[in-house]
Design a protein around this motif. Structure first.
Motif, PDB file in Angstrom:
ATOM      1  N   ALA A  29     -10.345  36.373  -7.853  1.00  0.00           N
ATOM      2  CA  ALA A  29      -9.359  36.786  -6.866  1.00  0.00           C
ATOM      3  C   ALA A  29      -7.985  36.322  -7.284  1.00  0.00           C
ATOM      4  N   THR A  30      -6.999  37.126  -6.904  1.00  0.00           N
ATOM      5  CA  THR A  30      -5.611  36.698  -7.056  1.00  0.00           C
ATOM      6  C   THR A  30      -5.051  36.518  -5.651  1.00  0.00           C
ATOM      7  N   GLY A  31      -3.761  36.314  -5.551  1.00  0.00           N
ATOM      8  CA  GLY A  31      -3.169  36.225  -4.221  1.00  0.00           C
ATOM      9  C   GLY A  31      -3.345  37.508  -3.424  1.00  0.00           C
ATOM     10  N   THR A  32      -3.381  38.645  -4.139  1.00  0.00           N
ATOM     11  CA  THR A  32      -3.364  39.927  -3.421  1.00  0.00           C
ATOM     12  C   THR A  32      -4.639  40.750  -3.530  1.00  0.00           C
ATOM     13  N   SER A  33      -5.589  40.355  -4.359  1.00  0.00           N
ATOM     14  CA  SER A  33      -6.806  41.168  -4.424  1.00  0.00           C
ATOM     15  C   SER A  33      -8.007  40.370  -4.898  1.00  0.00           C
ATOM     16  N   MET A  34      -9.197  40.861  -4.561  1.00  0.00           N
ATOM     17  CA  MET A  34     -10.402  40.312  -5.163  1.00  0.00           C
ATOM     18  C   MET A  34     -11.030  41.406  -6.022  1.00  0.00           C
ATOM     19  N   MET A 105      -2.673  29.046   3.875  1.00  0.00           N
ATOM     20  CA  MET A 105      -3.239  29.619   2.635  1.00  0.00           C
ATOM     21  C   MET A 105      -4.191  28.651   1.938  1.00  0.00           C
ATOM     22  N   LEU A 107      -7.254  25.711   1.986  1.00  0.00           N
ATOM     23  CA  LEU A 107      -8.369  25.125   2.723  1.00  0.00           C
ATOM     24  C   LEU A 107      -8.170  23.624   2.823  1.00  0.00           C
ATOM     25  N   LEU A 120     -19.242  31.655   1.409  1.00  0.00           N
ATOM     26  CA  LEU A 120     -18.819  32.054   0.063  1.00  0.00           C
ATOM     27  C   LEU A 120     -19.638  33.243  -0.446  1.00  0.00           C
ATOM     28  N   ARG A 123     -19.137  36.522   1.414  1.00  0.00           N
ATOM     29  CA  ARG A 123     -17.929  37.296   1.117  1.00  0.00           C
ATOM     30  C   ARG A 123     -18.116  38.171  -0.109  1.00  0.00           C
TER      31      ARG A 123
ATOM     32  N   GLY B 573      -6.641  39.300  -0.916  1.00  0.00           N
ATOM     33  CA  GLY B 573      -6.625  38.184  -1.850  1.00  0.00           C
ATOM     34  C   GLY B 573      -6.618  36.847  -1.151  1.00  0.00           C
ATOM     35  N   THR B 574      -6.341  35.804  -1.939  1.00  0.00           N
ATOM     36  CA  THR B 574      -6.399  34.454  -1.387  1.00  0.00           C
ATOM     37  C   THR B 574      -5.321  34.210  -0.340  1.00  0.00           C
ATOM     38  N   ASP B 577      -7.073  35.338   2.721  1.00  0.00           N
ATOM     39  CA  ASP B 577      -8.269  34.583   3.083  1.00  0.00           C
ATOM     40  C   ASP B 577      -8.542  33.543   2.003  1.00  0.00           C
ATOM     41  N   PRO B 578      -8.183  32.302   2.248  1.00  0.00           N
ATOM     42  CA  PRO B 578      -8.337  31.289   1.201  1.00  0.00           C
ATOM     43  C   PRO B 578      -9.768  31.048   0.760  1.00  0.00           C
ATOM     44  N   PHE B 579     -10.742  31.445   1.565  1.00  0.00           N
ATOM     45  CA  PHE B 579     -12.131  31.240   1.152  1.00  0.00           C
ATOM     46  C   PHE B 579     -12.490  32.113  -0.044  1.00  0.00           C
ATOM     47  N   ILE B 580     -11.748  33.196  -0.167  1.00  0.00           N
ATOM     48  CA  ILE B 580     -12.037  34.086  -1.283  1.00  0.00           C
ATOM     49  C   ILE B 580     -11.892  33.341  -2.611  1.00  0.00           C
TER      50      ILE B 580
END
Lengths: 385, 580
Positions: A29-34, A105, A107, A120, A123, B573-574, B577-580
């Protein structure tokens, strides 16, 4: 999730098979996508895709592995706090998005401790229930690829819509000067100044901004490099430029960076202040920048995955045409007066958030206080844990 | 077809080029996927070429077979800072009047000789003030950054250089219509380099040195070299050099060094991109052909290291998290056997998927991180491993775990099929190397610096495919004996051995931004056939294909090779959702 196997295959089995095929599967994952990435030799694509599908759909959690993973995650996070680069990245994120966004942002330790396997694994297993996209770059024909995907990839019956724009964090504005100092024990500071006037993105500005950036900071012969390194010997690397965001509604922002020794901080900051606000004017330097930019555009070719990446970047900004088309048309007519005018109206006189990663006992805090009240943040503040 | 020649070495033929006038012969290797041509000019300059027409650009490396290992021991750091000085210009550019400038530069050179021989602090300060003021005067005649301007004018990108133990390499990525200008500029730069702007450049070097003090990885690496090869320059000083030498540099030594090593029979030009080789060699000969070769290149001699009989240990301190590093010394990249074996052994130990470390340590979560790799320099190499401990795990435990895996390797407790799979993965890697001008030209550069024949590079995968498990086990037994290693404990804490270099006050020099030499003016006004830009047409160049409700495909055909890459992407992305 390099630790888990599936319901039917162990992790070691999967990795071994992949290595033998000289293929790679990774989930990330990046900030904007998985994404799930699959790559390698075309002759193995069929098997690799089958494996990827099985992996995502039947990934098998394991509570013992999870417990161990949590411990290792705590350790990795603690290690990051010791590293200079990681600290600086955290400080930049903190300043750009704000303390609140950093907390949301990241955890917390408690959240990690309370994580369940389903948090986890779930997802990943549910990834393909969402609207998604398949990106393919390879030698197979479109029909062949569609056939392989249809064979192995189960489409979502009722795809969940993705609305990323609702949950993005905005870049913070800088209406007044701020000074933020984060501690790190080193003989050198990492420094950035960040300005955001909330100015809307528009491709109309492409030519003048690209040329301003090329003239001011594009090269080792540009103003920033000459003044900060060549003339004053302040730094090994320094830069200053106007940047756009990733999405259409992200405003432009201005950043300047330097890494320099602690007792050169004031000199560096004053030098930046001078050249950014009172930009040195040189017709020969301008001509050079323009010539250079035009040549680069003439010789540039977008190939391979570059085409798809450009498409995706464009899409985030609501654009459909290659931006270089308009850029190449507009550049020849620009004069140095256009750059000067743009600099005067969009750069000069900005207020900044000044970020310094350094040793508060070894840098000129009085000078910083003359700019604004110094906000001393802790390492935990900037990392969010 | 090539399999018919399996009993013979791949042919190395010399062919004359089809051109009018002077004949240029080149060597090529049969079966070479890059279809390379290797020329040697009369003055000994080697020119490597491979054509690749994906973009109208050419990656160029000008490589000099000299590096930190060749530094005079009294002025270490020279290879590196001379590389910086190579950006200061020549007699024709970087200056508005070399005749007026030269006597000033000569005086500055003399002052630096005086400075290094003076111990008294007050006297040194006085001499440095003189250096500073003379440099300021000289800078009024100089035109800083003209080299960079020249490169910008011709649309070059990636202007840079680097120095390592064995090599100094200058890199430019140029448009394909600028070959003549590029050759004109580079040849002048290499033939008539001038040392100017020295004392301000020294400031930048000090800055670079100070930055290196927080790079724990580098510190550990240098400690490893020191422990493995204490009698070779690799182990005697870093590329940046010793602070006391940097504070007492010698321009005289620099110039001697330049004259000794920057000679055509010690250099190679490595090229990959869109050009006509027959044309290219003519242009290069025209501009570089008159460089004078040296009768003799100073040879490096060093005593052979004794084998390590019992583990050598050391500790390094730094801010970053602690880790452990272990290494065995092996022969360098000039030894084909060791290069091949080390590569395979490292992949068997750790390949990210199913190496011994991957399966026994990473997949079982026994350490935070563990990896093995082969390190190659020309004269010596190393088989190395590192490990990051888990919370509560000691570095001694890390050491035991890593050594246990090497024991397994030594006992042959690995699957023989790993070798074949490793070769397949190397093949895949090479396929993507060949897509990049940078990588193609880099392969040439590596071969030149190592002093190996290009044929050995072309044959490398076929050669490695013949290596058996028994071969590897035998090699590991010889080269990685149970106690024959060096180990470094990188601990977390302040490094009291490090001292930053305090930078003296210097007067900023003139940037003379508006000045331009005749040389620059000529290049700027030179006529070249302009290239036509090509833009992306998204309808033509890719396809957006709906596959099902909520799922679409972005498709592009790879016309170059058999590699595919695919992604399933979801726009969450993170940050969402930071769990990603």
């Amino acid at each position: 999730m390099r630790l888990l196997g599936t319901d039917n295959k162990s992790l070691a089995e999967i990795q071994s098979r992949l290595y033998n095929m000289a293929c790679t599967i990774s989930v990330g994952a990046t900030g904007t996508s998985m994404y799930v990435y699959v790559g390698g030799l075309q002759e193995h694509m069929d098997e690799a895709l089958a494996l990827a599908e099985e992996y995502v759909r039947t990934l098998k959690g394991d509570d013992e592995i999870l417990a161990e993973y949590k411990q290792d995650l705590f350790k990795t996070r603690a290690n990051a706090k010791l590293n200079q680069r990681a600290n600086f990245n955290a400080l930049m994120t903190y300043a750009m998005y704000g303390a609140d966004a950093v907390r949301r942002m990241t955890l917390s330790d408690e959240q990690i401790a309370a994580m369940t396997s389903d948090d986890l694994v779930g997802r990943i297993r549910r990834m393909f229930d969402y609207e998604h996209e398949v990106v393919y770059y390879g030698p197979a024909s479109q029909q062949q690829v569609e056939a392989i995907i249809a064979k192995h990839h189960k489409m979502p019956a009722d795809p969940i819509a993705v609305k990323p724009l609702e949950v993005r964090y905005a870049y913070s504005l800088t209406p007044v000067n701020r000074v933020i100092v984060a501690p790190y024990d080193a003989k050198q500071i990492y420094y950035r100044q960040y300005a955001n006037r909330g100015e809307r993105f528009s491709t109309d500005n492409d030519a003048v901004i690209d040329l301003y950036n090329e003239y001011f900071s594009g090269n080792m012969n540009a103003i920033v490099f000459q003044e900060m390194r060549e003339a004053r010997g302040l730094a090994y690397s320094a830069s200053a430029y106007l940047s756009e965001g990733a999405y259409a509604d992200d405003p432009y922002y201005y950043v300047a960076f330097i890494a320099t020794q602690n007792d050169k901080m004031r000199q560096a900051m004053e030098a930046f202040d001078e050249i950014i606000n009172d930009m040195p004017v040189s017709q020969p330097a301008f001509d050079l920048a323009k010539q250079s930019l035009l040549q680069q555009l003439q010789a540039a070719r977008t190939t391979g995955m570059g085409v798809i990446n450009k498409y995706i970047d464009n899409r985030r900004k609501g654009l459909s045409e290659d931006r270089n088309i308009a850029l190449y048309k507009a550049l020849p007519d620009l004069t140095i007066d256009d750059i000067i005018a743009y600099q005067k109206s969009h750069v000069a006189g900005s207020t900044y958030t000044y970020l310094i990663l350094g040793d508060p006992d070894d840098i000129d805090m009085d000078f910083l206080r003359s700019i604004a009240e110094v906000e001393l943040v802790t390492t935990s503040d900037i990392f969010g844990y | 077809m090539l399999a018919l020649c399996v009993a013979l070495p791949a042919a190395v033929t010399a062919r004359p080029a089809k051109s009018k006038g002077k004949q240029y012969t080149y060597r090529s290797v049969e079966g070479d996927p890059m279809q390379s041509r290797i020329y040697t000019l009369d003055n000994g300059l080697t020119v490597y070429m491979t054509v690749y027409r994906e973009k109208p650009r050419i990656q160029t490396y000008i490589a000099v077979r000299v590096g930190a290992k060749n530094d005079p021991l009294e002025t270490t750091g020279m290879a590196h800072y001379f590389e910086h000085l190579m950006f200061k210009g020549s007699e024709q550019f970087g200056t508005s009047d070399y005749a007026a400038e030269k006597p000033l530069l000569d005086s500055i050179e003399q002052l630096f000789e005086q400075y290094r021989r003076t111990d008294d602090d007050a006297e040194r300060k006085a001499i440095y003030r003189q250096i500073d003021s003379l440099s300021n005067i000289a800078s009024k005649i100089a035109i800083p950054n003209e080299y960079d301007k020249l490169m910008a004018v011709i649309g070059a990108s990636g202007t840079n250089a680097w120095t390592s133990q064995d090599e100094t390499v200058y890199t430019e990525d140029i448009p394909s219509n600028q070959i003549e200008n590029w050759a004109k500029i580079q040849s002048d730069r290499f033939k008539h380099a001038v040392v100017r702007g020295f004392h301000t450049e020294l400031e930048t070097i000090y800055e670079e040195y100070n930055m290196s003090l927080t790079k724990d990885g580098n510190k550990v690496y240098y400690k490893m070299l020191e422990m493995l090869y204490p009698h070779h320059p690799y182990g005697m000083h870093t590329v940046l050099g010793r602070p006391e030498h940097l504070k007492n540099p010698s321009i005289t030594n620099v110039i001697n060094y330049y004259r000794s090593y920057y000679v055509p029979n010690n250099m190679a030009i490595c090229l990959s991109g869109d050009f006509d080789p027959d044309e290219m060699i003519r242009v290069i000969d025209r501009y570089f052909g008159d460089m004078k070769p040296a009768a003799e290149i100073p040879a490096l001699s060093f005593p052979r290291e004794e084998p390590i009989l019992s583990p050598r240990e050391a500790t390094v301190y730094g801010n970053d998290a602690e880790f452990l590093s272990i290494a065995w010394p092996i022969d360098g990249s000039s030894s084909i056997e060791d290069s091949d074996m080390a590569s395979l052994a490292a992949s068997i130990l750790s390949n990210g998927k199913c190496g011994l470390l991957d399966v026994d340590i990473m997949q079982k979560q026994k350490m935070l991180d563990a990896e093995a790799y082969d390190d190659t320099n020309v004269d010596y190499g190393a088989m190395a491993l590192y490990g990051y401990p888990k919370e509560g795990q000691s570095l001694d435990e890390v050491r035991s775990l890593l050594l246990a895996e090497v024991d397994k390797l030594r006992r042959g407790e690995f699957d023989a099929s790993l070798i074949e799979a490793t070769i397949a993965n190397y093949k895949r890697a090479y396929m993507s190397y060949y897509e990049s001008n940078r990588m193609r030209a880099m392969l040439f550069k590596n071969s030149f610096i190592a002093g190996t024949d290009w044929q050995t590079e072309v044959e490398s995968l076929d050669r490695m495919a013949k290596i058996t498990k028994d071969d590897i086990v035998a090699w590991v037994g010889r080269k990685m004996p149970a106690d024959g290693y060096a180990v470094i404990y990188k601990l977390q804490g302040e490094d009291t051995s490090q001292k930053k270099i305090d930078k003296p006050q210097i007067t900023p020099i003139e940037t003379n931004r508006d000045a331009a030499s005749q040389f620059l003016a000529d290049v700027q006004s030179s006529e070249v056939e302009p290239l036509e830009p090509q833009f992306v047409d998204f309808d033509r160049d890719m396809a957006v294909v709906p596959l099902a409700e909520g799922v679409q495909m972005l498709y592009k055909r790879n016309e170059i090779n058999d590699l595919f890459q695919m992604q399933y992407r979801i726009d969450l992305g993170t940050r969402y959702d930071p769990f990603i």
